[in-house]
Scaffold this motif. Structure first.
Motif, PDB file in Angstrom:
ATOM      1  N   LEU A  20       0.810  -1.217   0.000  1.00 14.07           N
ATOM      2  CA  LEU A  20       0.000   0.000   0.000  1.00 14.07           C
ATOM      3  C   LEU A  20       0.846   1.272   0.000  1.00 14.07           C
ATOM      4  O   LEU A  20       0.313   2.367  -0.111  1.00 14.07           O
ATOM      5  N   LYS A  43      -5.410   4.000   3.748  1.00 13.71           N
ATOM      6  CA  LYS A  43      -5.273   3.798   2.308  1.00 13.71           C
ATOM      7  C   LYS A  43      -6.171   2.661   1.823  1.00 13.71           C
ATOM      8  O   LYS A  43      -6.751   2.746   0.749  1.00 13.71           O
ATOM      9  N   LYS A  97      -9.113   2.937  -0.928  1.00 16.82           N
ATOM     10  CA  LYS A  97      -9.098   2.088  -2.139  1.00 16.82           C
ATOM     11  C   LYS A  97     -10.210   1.050  -2.119  1.00 16.82           C
ATOM     12  O   LYS A  97     -10.277   0.205  -3.005  1.00 16.82           O
TER      13      LYS A  97
END
Length: 53
Positions: A35, A46, A50
């Motif tokens: 990541l 993150k 996502k």
């Protein structure tokens, strides 16, 4: 990563997943690499952005 959101301590995560300390650290390191994060908190942010978790 799901358990990282729920648990406040690494021991809780290890106990839930039935893994050793080094195994957890290796998993966290690999997640951070994938990541592009430096901390598990950053990785969680993150992953949420996502839509991984």
């Amino acid at each position: 990563m799901y358990y990282s959101l729920l648990a406040t301590k690494e021991k809780e995560v290890r106990d839930k997943l039935f893994i050793e300390e080094n195994t957890l650290k290796n998993h966290i390191t690999e997640i951070n690499k994938k990541l592009g994060s430096k901390t598990i908190q950053d990785a969680v942010q993150k992953a949420v952005l996502k839509r991984i978790i």
